[in-house]
Scaffold this active site. Sequence first.
Site, short mmCIF file in Angstrom:
data_model
loop_
_atom_site.label_atom_id
_atom_site.label_comp_id
_atom_site.label_asym_id
_atom_site.label_seq_id
_atom_site.Cartn_x
_atom_site.Cartn_y
_atom_site.Cartn_z
N SER A 66 0.79 -1.24 0.00
CA SER A 66 0.00 0.00 0.00
C SER A 66 0.81 1.28 0.00
CB SER A 66 -0.96 0.02 1.19
OG SER A 66 -2.10 -0.77 0.92
N LYS A 69 0.24 3.80 -2.67
CA LYS A 69 -0.73 4.91 -2.61
C LYS A 69 -0.07 6.27 -2.40
CE LYS A 69 -4.54 2.05 -0.85
NZ LYS A 69 -3.95 0.87 -0.21
N SER A 126 -5.86 3.71 4.57
CA SER A 126 -5.29 3.01 3.41
C SER A 126 -6.38 2.31 2.59
CB SER A 126 -4.25 1.98 3.87
OG SER A 126 -3.48 1.54 2.78
N LYS A 239 2.98 6.76 5.09
CA LYS A 239 2.17 5.66 4.58
C LYS A 239 2.78 4.31 4.93
CE LYS A 239 -1.45 4.26 2.51
NZ LYS A 239 -1.38 3.10 3.45
#
Length: 398
Positions: A66, A69, A126, A239
């Site tokens: 993820s 992202k 997320s 993140k």
Amino acid sequence: MKFRIYFLLFCLSSLFILFPKDAFAQANNVSGSAIDISAVSAVLMEGSTGEIIFEKDKDKELVPASITKIMTLTLIFEALDNGKISLETPVTVSEYAASMGGSQVFLEPNETQTVDTMIKCISIASANDAAVAMAEKIAGSEEAFVKKMNEKAVALGMKHTQFKNCTGLDDDIQSGHYSSAYDVALMSRELIMKHPEISNYSTVWMDQIIHKTKKGESEFGLTNTNKLVRFYDGITGLKTGSTSKAKYCLSASARRDNMDLIAVIMAAPDHKKRFAEAQSLLDYGFANCRIYQDTEITHSLTKIPLRGGKKDSISPVPQSTFSYLMKDDDDMTTPTRKISYFEIQKAPVKKGAPVGNVDYFIKDKKIGSVLLVASEDIPAANFADYLLALTKKLFHKM
């Protein structure tokens, strides 16, 4: 004599037992060895300069999960800057976006949320469904959005990255979805330095959204996947990512004393390690480095003569603020500057046109430079301008 030879051979063989070949190879790919990192790869970068403070297998192509992202969010904020969308723009969720598995906020088909809420869902929780909904809003389809992601990766110099989706869901190197610790640091730098407002979302620990569907309204809680936002001093984001293939990944950013640091951890063995090792990297950077920024340069600049313009001089300004990373093991002497201007300019001059240069030195070593540019448009003078200037001179003499 024989005893000495046997003893030397014994010592050498012991070294290879204690430190196998792979360990030596790994050590050759690590800089800043004062930090012990168990993750497969890692990078510590300073944001304003892009300089690497620590690296471990920085270019190794790995599954990013993820933290993909980060690029998705970068393109969202670019669309905001370009006026293509606003924070209040409504986004309608498609069947495809709602079908995303993994991390999600359970958006339903035809549910509408604002861009602001979607960013919140992506940054804090997320959310794969929110990421795909935004990709479709901006580019028309996830496929078209991913093309933009890869184009941006090339523009940023991300040589070990290729995206196949905007979420990092079910990614693997065989499918062609991969990145590296250095490339993740590059896109993190782009996001945190050019769009610092991301921190308004990425540092929120807990929040909630309101689902509005045909069934009515319902609250849904959001909890940040980045545990560092709860306690790390100066944290600005950014993140997390984890899958069975990617293991545990993290891009953590923090700001102290005008210095922005980005710590990237790829394929850590467990979730505790990724946070602990990112914190260790950040701590190391803040303890051993400082940033020099020349914010006083404008006081040392003089106007540059201009011929044939509505004004007779140009006011130069630096194109950007000069930043230089200074480390404890380097010479910490404050840099000096040398200002030089180009030949006398002739109108017209466009705002941003190069008019000079500032070179920076530590002792006799050049460490960087910044371009000086015109601060405004200055059109060429016409007959009326010359007549007015002549009249003013005549009246001044009288």
